[in-house]
Motif scaffolding. Structure first.
Motif, PDB file in Angstrom:
ATOM      1  N   ALA B 185       0.841  -1.203   0.000  1.00 11.60           N
ATOM      2  CA  ALA B 185       0.000   0.000   0.000  1.00 11.60           C
ATOM      3  C   ALA B 185       0.874   1.249   0.000  1.00 11.60           C
ATOM      4  CB  ALA B 185      -0.898  -0.003   1.239  1.00 11.60           C
ATOM      5  N   PRO B 186       0.604   2.173  -0.927  1.00 11.03           N
ATOM      6  CA  PRO B 186       1.380   3.425  -0.924  1.00 11.03           C
ATOM      7  C   PRO B 186       1.334   4.139   0.423  1.00 11.03           C
ATOM      8  CG  PRO B 186       0.113   3.250  -2.946  1.00 11.03           C
ATOM      9  CD  PRO B 186      -0.301   2.093  -2.076  1.00 11.03           C
ATOM     10  N   ALA B 187       0.207   4.027   1.120  1.00 11.06           N
ATOM     11  CA  ALA B 187       0.110   4.692   2.426  1.00 11.06           C
ATOM     12  C   ALA B 187       1.132   4.115   3.400  1.00 11.06           C
ATOM     13  CB  ALA B 187      -1.301   4.535   3.001  1.00 11.06           C
ATOM     14  N   PHE B 188       1.352   2.812   3.307  1.00 12.96           N
ATOM     15  CA  PHE B 188       2.354   2.173   4.150  1.00 12.96           C
ATOM     16  C   PHE B 188       3.754   2.644   3.747  1.00 12.96           C
ATOM     17  CE2 PHE B 188       5.415  -1.029   5.253  1.00 12.96           C
ATOM     18  CZ  PHE B 188       5.009  -1.475   6.512  1.00 12.96           C
ATOM     19  N   ILE B 189       4.006   2.593   2.440  1.00 14.59           N
ATOM     20  CA  ILE B 189       5.354   2.888   1.956  1.00 14.59           C
ATOM     21  C   ILE B 189       5.738   4.336   2.256  1.00 14.59           C
ATOM     22  CG2 ILE B 189       6.767   3.067  -0.124  1.00 14.59           C
ATOM     23  CD1 ILE B 189       4.930   0.771  -1.243  1.00 14.59           C
ATOM     24  N   VAL B 190       4.820   5.252   1.957  1.00 14.22           N
ATOM     25  CA  VAL B 190       5.183   6.663   2.103  1.00 14.22           C
ATOM     26  C   VAL B 190       5.421   7.003   3.561  1.00 14.22           C
ATOM     27  CG1 VAL B 190       2.891   7.709   2.410  1.00 14.22           C
ATOM     28  CG2 VAL B 190       4.692   8.954   1.185  1.00 14.22           C
ATOM     29  N   CYS B 191       4.783   6.254   4.450  1.00 12.52           N
ATOM     30  CA  CYS B 191       4.993   6.538   5.871  1.00 12.52           C
ATOM     31  C   CYS B 191       6.196   5.778   6.419  1.00 12.52           C
ATOM     32  CB  CYS B 191       3.729   6.181   6.657  1.00 12.52           C
ATOM     33  SG  CYS B 191       3.907   6.533   8.410  1.00 12.52           S
ATOM     34  N   TRP B 192       6.175   4.449   6.388  1.00 14.34           N
ATOM     35  CA  TRP B 192       7.168   3.674   7.154  1.00 14.34           C
ATOM     36  C   TRP B 192       8.498   3.537   6.417  1.00 14.34           C
ATOM     37  CZ3 TRP B 192       5.330   4.215  11.612  1.00 14.34           C
ATOM     38  CH2 TRP B 192       3.946   4.205  11.816  1.00 14.34           C
ATOM     39  N   TYR B 193       8.431   3.355   5.114  1.00 17.45           N
ATOM     40  CA  TYR B 193       9.691   3.318   4.365  1.00 17.45           C
ATOM     41  C   TYR B 193      10.409   4.669   4.455  1.00 17.45           C
ATOM     42  CZ  TYR B 193       9.529  -1.301   2.208  1.00 17.45           C
ATOM     43  OH  TYR B 193       9.558  -2.656   2.003  1.00 17.45           O
ATOM     44  N   SER B 194       9.628   5.743   4.256  1.00 18.07           N
ATOM     45  CA  SER B 194      10.256   7.076   4.300  1.00 18.07           C
ATOM     46  C   SER B 194      10.847   7.330   5.677  1.00 18.07           C
ATOM     47  CB  SER B 194       9.231   8.161   3.975  1.00 18.07           C
ATOM     48  OG  SER B 194       8.600   7.875   2.755  1.00 18.07           O
ATOM     49  N   LEU B 195      10.103   6.930   6.701  1.00 20.58           N
ATOM     50  CA  LEU B 195      10.606   7.146   8.065  1.00 20.58           C
ATOM     51  C   LEU B 195      11.942   6.420   8.271  1.00 20.58           C
ATOM     52  CD1 LEU B 195      10.087   8.270  10.917  1.00 20.58           C
ATOM     53  CD2 LEU B 195       8.920   6.125  11.466  1.00 20.58           C
ATOM     54  N   GLY B 196      12.022   5.180   7.799  1.00 20.33           N
ATOM     55  CA  GLY B 196      13.266   4.429   7.932  1.00 20.33           C
ATOM     56  C   GLY B 196      14.413   5.099   7.201  1.00 20.33           C
ATOM     57  N   MET B 197      14.156   5.505   5.952  1.00 17.82           N
ATOM     58  CA  MET B 197      15.234   6.094   5.151  1.00 17.82           C
ATOM     59  C   MET B 197      15.669   7.447   5.723  1.00 17.82           C
ATOM     60  SD  MET B 197      14.169   5.047   1.242  1.00 17.82           S
ATOM     61  CE  MET B 197      12.456   5.553   1.292  1.00 17.82           C
ATOM     62  N   LEU B 198      14.672   8.251   6.142  1.00 17.27           N
ATOM     63  CA  LEU B 198      15.033   9.562   6.685  1.00 17.27           C
ATOM     64  C   LEU B 198      15.735   9.426   8.034  1.00 17.27           C
ATOM     65  CD1 LEU B 198      11.898  11.640   5.618  1.00 17.27           C
ATOM     66  CD2 LEU B 198      14.184  11.653   4.597  1.00 17.27           C
ATOM     67  N   SER B 199      15.401   8.356   8.789  1.00 22.69           N
ATOM     68  CA  SER B 199      16.130   8.124  10.044  1.00 22.69           C
ATOM     69  C   SER B 199      17.607   7.880   9.757  1.00 22.69           C
ATOM     70  CB  SER B 199      15.558   6.929  10.793  1.00 22.69           C
ATOM     71  OG  SER B 199      14.198   7.136  11.061  1.00 22.69           O
ATOM     72  N   CYS B 200      17.869   7.140   8.681  1.00 21.08           N
ATOM     73  CA  CYS B 200      19.274   6.890   8.316  1.00 21.08           C
ATOM     74  C   CYS B 200      19.972   8.219   8.004  1.00 21.08           C
ATOM     75  CB  CYS B 200      19.359   5.971   7.103  1.00 21.08           C
ATOM     76  SG  CYS B 200      18.723   4.318   7.415  1.00 21.08           S
ATOM     77  N   ALA B 201      19.277   9.089   7.275  1.00 23.54           N
ATOM     78  CA  ALA B 201      19.870  10.390   6.958  1.00 23.54           C
ATOM     79  C   ALA B 201      20.126  11.181   8.240  1.00 23.54           C
ATOM     80  CB  ALA B 201      18.959  11.174   6.020  1.00 23.54           C
ATOM     81  N   ALA B 202      19.180  11.100   9.187  1.00 19.51           N
ATOM     82  CA  ALA B 202      19.342  11.833  10.443  1.00 19.51           C
ATOM     83  C   ALA B 202      20.534  11.282  11.230  1.00 19.51           C
ATOM     84  CB  ALA B 202      18.061  11.728  11.278  1.00 19.51           C
ATOM     85  N   ILE B 203      20.674   9.954  11.246  1.00 21.19           N
ATOM     86  CA  ILE B 203      21.827   9.359  11.944  1.00 21.19           C
ATOM     87  C   ILE B 203      23.123   9.850  11.300  1.00 21.19           C
ATOM     88  CG2 ILE B 203      23.032   7.185  12.405  1.00 21.19           C
ATOM     89  CD1 ILE B 203      20.239   5.864  12.610  1.00 21.19           C
TER      90      ILE B 203
END
Lengths: 186, 215
Positions: B185-203
């Protein structure tokens, strides 16, 4: 010298023209001296150290110069980084103490003769690992990664070691100069 | 002391330098990190059971395009930021925003079409609790490698360079994770995938100033 002329020297140096590379560094030195003098004020010795560190970094990092970009912003970005780094370090007593030890060691090894100015003789004064790495990377032309593999250390360690050995060479040559004025052999 | 002597020594060392050092270094290190991340996935989580069928569907590839877009944006930025005078290239933040906007648009459409009591299920899927964390965990070896590569070059904007290294690691890690994760589901991807990837950027941005300092 204009930006275009300086960049032409840089490009020639990247192509392996040692004379152009020397002219470039010689032309950059007074510019860097002025840059650091404006910002370091009362400490000309420290400013000259930064000039040399920056020249060294320009040399070691010249592979990172994007040939489509102007040269001086690249040079000044390194100078600025070195300046900020020196401020950061001078905030730490420990580092200053280490620098003093370095100077003492340099002075101790400074009872020089002309022969010591020969690069090979200078090299022989470095610790064995530094000699080996300088030989592999600077003379044999291995990449940092290959040298790291050969010596079983990290690429970062290779870099640090090379940097240290260049600095040590610099210190040896530096002190030697005050005791003799021979020419470096080509 | 004798700057001229230093220049003479350095000039002796003026061997020809090949162009493209930054790209080669980043590609080598990132490739190694990607292999490590794939091995970690194989050792840890099974591939999604319907992987062969999924390869024929559009959602798998749309998801891959989304995560690889993050990686691409990180790589483009890092290729600049690993150099002393590097800045974030113009257009790169816009590309990231466009990708997020497209996925968010698809999410809104998907949620709007779904029956109201199914919307939460679309958003949370079966794995919302673990998705972002797993992406961060899989990014571990990748992040180490992208940071090591960057440090071996000469970044001067350390937090930004760290964030770019993190985004590259996160984008690739999420792409690897998509081989396991069947959520579509795009709703899943845009939320949880993005959160994971942006967390990596924040780290990456957080550890950048400490790790990326070079001498």
């Amino acid at each position: 010298m204009t930006e275009a002329e300086l960049k032409a020297l840089m490009l020639a140096g990247l192509a392996g023209d040692a004379a152009a590379h020397a002219r470039l560094l010689a032309a950059l030195a007074p510019r860097l001296r002025a840059y650091f003098a404006r910002r370091m004020g009362a400490n000309p010795g420290a400013a000259e150290d930064l000039v040399q560190e920056t020249l060294l970094a320009i040399h070691l990092k010249r592979g990172l110069f994007d040939r489509d970009q102007p040269l001086m912003p690249w040079v000044l970005a390194i100078a600025r980084y070195k300046l900020v780094d020196s401020w950061r370090r001078s905030g730490r007593r420990k580092m200053e103490a280490l620098d003093e030890v370095d100077e003492l060691v340099a002075e101790e090894t400074a009872d020089g003769t002309m022969a010591r100015r020969d690069l090979r003789v200078l090299l022989a004064r470095l610790p064995r690992r530094q000699q080996a790495l300088l030989h592999d990377v600077r003379i044999e032309g291995l990449s940092m990664a290959e040298a790291a593999e050969r010596h079983g250390i990290s690429v970062a360690a290779v870099k640090v070691t090379l940097h240290r050995s260049l600095k040590a060479l610099q210190a040896l040559v530096g002190v030697t100069r005050s005791t003799s004025d021979g020419e470096i052999e080509p | 002391m004798n700057t001229d002597e230093l220049i003479a020594i350095l000039a002796r060392d003026a061997r020809p330098v090949r162009d493209g050092l930054v790209q080669r270094r980043l590609a080598t290190f990132t490739g190694a990190g990607l292999c490590a991340s794939l091995l970690l996935l194989l050792a840890w989580l099974p591939p999604r059971p319907d992987l062969p069928q999924a390869l024929h569907g559009t959602i798998f590839w749309a998801k891959g395009a989304y995560t690889l877009c993050f990686a691409l944006v990180g790589a483009r930025a890092l290729e600049r930021l690993a150099r002393p005078d590097g800045r974030v290239p113009p257009g790169v933040p816009g590309l990231l925003a466009l990708a997020v906007a497209l996925m968010a648009g698809a999410a809104v459409i998907g949620l709007a079409r779904a029956a109201p009591d199914l919307r939460i299920a679309l958003w949370l899927g079966d794995s919302a609790r673990v998705c972002s964390l797993r992406i961060v965990a899989l990014a571990g070896p990748l992040l180490l490698m992208t940071l090591a590569a960057t440090r071996s070059l000469a970044p001067t904007r350390l937090p930004t360079a760290g964030a770019a290294a993190g985004l590259l690691a996160g984008g690739l890690s999420a792409s690897v994770y998509a081989l396991h994760c069947p959520e579509s589901a795009p709703a899943f991807i845009v939320c949880w995938y993005s959160l994971g990837m942006l967390s990596c950027a924040a780290i990456g941005a957080l550890v950048g100033p400490a790790i990326l300092r070079w001498r």
